[in-house]
Design a protein around this motif. Structure first.
Motif, mmCIF file in Angstrom:
data_model
loop_
_atom_site.group_PDB
_atom_site.id
_atom_site.type_symbol
_atom_site.label_atom_id
_atom_site.label_comp_id
_atom_site.label_asym_id
_atom_site.label_seq_id
_atom_site.Cartn_x
_atom_site.Cartn_y
_atom_site.Cartn_z
ATOM 1 N N PRO A 114 0.793 -1.234 0.000
ATOM 2 C CA PRO A 114 0.000 0.000 0.000
ATOM 3 C C PRO A 114 0.828 1.288 0.000
ATOM 4 C CG PRO A 114 0.251 -0.757 2.232
ATOM 5 C CD PRO A 114 1.069 -1.696 1.374
ATOM 6 N N SER A 115 2.165 1.202 -0.202
ATOM 7 C CA SER A 115 2.980 2.410 -0.091
ATOM 8 C C SER A 115 2.647 3.438 -1.169
ATOM 9 C CB SER A 115 4.474 2.052 -0.169
ATOM 10 O OG SER A 115 5.268 3.210 -0.078
ATOM 11 N N ILE A 116 2.641 3.017 -2.440
ATOM 12 C CA ILE A 116 2.361 3.958 -3.526
ATOM 13 C C ILE A 116 0.864 4.021 -3.814
ATOM 14 C CG2 ILE A 116 2.848 4.544 -5.920
ATOM 15 C CD1 ILE A 116 5.479 3.045 -5.696
ATOM 16 N N ALA A 117 0.308 2.894 -4.194
ATOM 17 C CA ALA A 117 -1.122 2.843 -4.516
ATOM 18 C C ALA A 117 -1.893 2.307 -3.323
ATOM 19 C CB ALA A 117 -1.349 1.975 -5.748
ATOM 20 N N GLY A 118 -1.915 3.074 -2.250
ATOM 21 C CA GLY A 118 -2.651 2.693 -1.061
ATOM 22 C C GLY A 118 -4.125 3.025 -1.182
ATOM 23 N N ALA A 119 -4.874 2.685 -0.134
ATOM 24 C CA ALA A 119 -6.321 2.933 -0.147
ATOM 25 C C ALA A 119 -6.619 4.414 -0.318
ATOM 26 C CB ALA A 119 -6.944 2.408 1.139
ATOM 27 N N GLU A 120 -5.794 5.278 0.327
ATOM 28 C CA GLU A 120 -6.053 6.715 0.220
ATOM 29 C C GLU A 120 -5.784 7.225 -1.185
ATOM 30 O OE1 GLU A 120 -1.840 6.080 1.704
ATOM 31 O OE2 GLU A 120 -3.850 5.256 2.049
ATOM 32 N N ALA A 121 -4.761 6.675 -1.866
ATOM 33 C CA ALA A 121 -4.471 7.096 -3.238
ATOM 34 C C ALA A 121 -5.566 6.616 -4.191
ATOM 35 C CB ALA A 121 -3.110 6.560 -3.675
ATOM 36 N N ILE A 122 -6.009 5.379 -4.002
ATOM 37 C CA ILE A 122 -7.093 4.854 -4.834
ATOM 38 C C ILE A 122 -8.363 5.665 -4.625
ATOM 39 C CG2 ILE A 122 -8.590 2.860 -5.220
ATOM 40 C CD1 ILE A 122 -6.229 1.077 -4.499
ATOM 41 N N MET A 123 -8.658 5.973 -3.365
ATOM 42 C CA MET A 123 -9.835 6.773 -3.069
ATOM 43 C C MET A 123 -9.735 8.146 -3.712
ATOM 44 S SD MET A 123 -11.492 7.727 0.638
ATOM 45 C CE MET A 123 -9.955 8.422 1.234
ATOM 46 N N ALA A 124 -8.516 8.725 -3.702
ATOM 47 C CA ALA A 124 -8.319 10.054 -4.272
ATOM 48 C C ALA A 124 -8.585 10.062 -5.776
ATOM 49 C CB ALA A 124 -6.906 10.546 -3.976
ATOM 50 N N VAL A 125 -8.025 9.079 -6.499
ATOM 51 C CA VAL A 125 -8.216 9.073 -7.946
ATOM 52 C C VAL A 125 -9.668 8.789 -8.315
ATOM 53 C CG1 VAL A 125 -5.827 8.443 -8.452
ATOM 54 C CG2 VAL A 125 -7.526 6.642 -8.150
ATOM 55 N N VAL A 126 -10.339 7.974 -7.507
ATOM 56 C CA VAL A 126 -11.748 7.700 -7.775
ATOM 57 C C VAL A 126 -12.585 8.964 -7.587
ATOM 58 C CG1 VAL A 126 -13.785 6.436 -6.990
ATOM 59 C CG2 VAL A 126 -11.601 5.247 -7.244
ATOM 60 N N LEU A 127 -12.294 9.699 -6.513
ATOM 61 C CA LEU A 127 -13.049 10.930 -6.243
ATOM 62 C C LEU A 127 -12.728 12.024 -7.263
ATOM 63 C CD1 LEU A 127 -12.796 11.133 -2.336
ATOM 64 C CD2 LEU A 127 -14.756 10.421 -3.723
ATOM 65 N N LEU A 128 -11.467 12.095 -7.684
ATOM 66 C CA LEU A 128 -11.057 13.131 -8.635
ATOM 67 C C LEU A 128 -11.519 12.850 -10.057
ATOM 68 C CD1 LEU A 128 -7.406 13.801 -7.381
ATOM 69 C CD2 LEU A 128 -9.394 15.289 -7.105
ATOM 70 N N THR A 129 -12.042 11.648 -10.294
ATOM 71 C CA THR A 129 -12.531 11.296 -11.631
ATOM 72 C C THR A 129 -13.962 10.790 -11.566
ATOM 73 O OG1 THR A 129 -11.567 9.075 -11.400
ATOM 74 C CG2 THR A 129 -10.232 10.751 -12.496
ATOM 75 N N ASP A 130 -14.709 11.309 -10.620
ATOM 76 C CA ASP A 130 -16.108 10.911 -10.468
ATOM 77 C C ASP A 130 -16.858 11.179 -11.770
ATOM 78 O OD1 ASP A 130 -18.756 10.492 -9.786
ATOM 79 O OD2 ASP A 130 -18.561 11.414 -7.814
ATOM 80 N N ASN A 131 -17.460 10.139 -12.319
ATOM 81 C CA ASN A 131 -18.165 10.268 -13.595
ATOM 82 C C ASN A 131 -19.335 11.247 -13.531
ATOM 83 O OD1 ASN A 131 -16.488 8.313 -14.781
ATOM 84 N ND2 ASN A 131 -17.798 6.644 -14.066
ATOM 85 N N HIS A 132 -19.873 11.439 -12.333
ATOM 86 C CA HIS A 132 -21.018 12.331 -12.176
ATOM 87 C C HIS A 132 -20.597 13.796 -12.017
ATOM 88 C CE1 HIS A 132 -23.550 8.802 -11.740
ATOM 89 N NE2 HIS A 132 -22.760 8.364 -10.770
ATOM 90 N N VAL A 133 -19.306 14.031 -11.844
ATOM 91 C CA VAL A 133 -18.815 15.387 -11.593
ATOM 92 C C VAL A 133 -17.892 15.883 -12.700
ATOM 93 C CG1 VAL A 133 -17.555 16.873 -9.993
ATOM 94 C CG2 VAL A 133 -19.004 15.024 -9.108
ATOM 95 N N TYR A 134 -16.991 15.029 -13.170
ATOM 96 C CA TYR A 134 -15.949 15.460 -14.102
ATOM 97 C C TYR A 134 -16.155 14.876 -15.495
ATOM 98 C CZ TYR A 134 -13.697 16.679 -9.695
ATOM 99 O OH TYR A 134 -13.426 17.208 -8.468
ATOM 100 N N SER A 135 -15.781 15.661 -16.484
ATOM 101 C CA SER A 135 -15.878 15.232 -17.875
ATOM 102 C C SER A 135 -14.732 14.288 -18.228
ATOM 103 C CB SER A 135 -15.848 16.457 -18.799
ATOM 104 O OG SER A 135 -14.603 17.141 -18.665
ATOM 105 N N ILE A 136 -14.799 13.709 -19.412
ATOM 106 C CA ILE A 136 -13.753 12.798 -19.877
ATOM 107 C C ILE A 136 -12.414 13.522 -19.983
ATOM 108 C CG2 ILE A 136 -12.985 11.326 -21.766
ATOM 109 C CD1 ILE A 136 -15.255 10.164 -20.158
#
Length: 202
Positions: A114-136
């Motif tokens: 979990p050092s690089i791609a930890g739960a917090e990093a995965i959560m961050a990228v998911v939130l920053l690319t929310d399909n309901h908020v951000y365009s392609i």
């Protein structure tokens, strides 16, 4: 779009923590030859990049389909990280092989996860690319930021080699114990944050 890129850069830099990864990499790879350290660094960055980019593409779909919450990933990751930290602190393995044992590739765990791609990093990228908020196009910017940070992380990991030459084997052993204690504290922090203990304390 520039504001989006800068915001993503700051958010992902904090959650991925390249500097902390370098310290962990320098400690875990102290017993490896130079060529093997470079290979481990490349594999760790490659795996974590695939995980984070994959989270952008299908993260929300998979988690929703399997009914898995990110908080569950955080607790599981914290528990596993704590056990690994105990091994580092107490040195359960007195003699380490020159190459990783089969099924125990440090480039996968704990470097990529979990050092690089930890739960917090995965959560961050998911939130920053929310399909309901951000365009392609906005999601593509986030993906580019991820690749840039991964490239910087790889470059910093390569600089771990001169660090090892300076501190030597004894310094690496001391650094391993200290890093283990820090990882144990981080693991406890992840679990406490996930189950909401901090809110009770505050």
């Amino acid at each position: 779009m520039v504001d989006k890129a800068l915001n993503d850069l700051l958010t992902l830099w904090v959650t991925i923590e390249p500097i902390g990864t370098v310290v962990l990499f320098a400690t875990l790879s102290a017993h490896l030859p130079q060529a093997q350290r470079r290979k481990v660094a490349l594999k760790a960055v490659f795996y974590s990049t695939i995980i984070l980019l994959g989270s952008i593409v299908v993260g929300q779909i998979i988690l929703s389909a399997m009914q898995i919450r990110l908080i569950s990933l955080q607790v599981a990751g914290g528990l596993i990280l704590f056990l690994f930290a105990l091994q580092m602190v107490f040195d359960f393995s007195h003699e380490r092989p020159a190459t990783p044992e089969k099924g125990h590739d440090i480039s996968v765990f704990p470097l990529a996860v979990p050092s690089i791609a930890g739960a917090e990093a995965i959560m961050a990228v998911v939130l920053l690319t929310d399909n309901h908020v951000y365009s392609i196009s906005s999601q593509f910017v986030t993906a580019c930021v991820v690749v840039c940070i991964m490239s910087v992380t790889y470059g910093l990991m390569l600089l771990a080699e001169p660090i090892l030459r300076i501190i030597g084997k004894n310094g690496a052993a001391i650094l391993e114990r200290v890093t283990g204690m820090i990882l144990a504290a981080l693991a406890v922090e992840l679990i406490m944050e996930a189950i909401g203990v901090q809110r009770w304390i505050n």
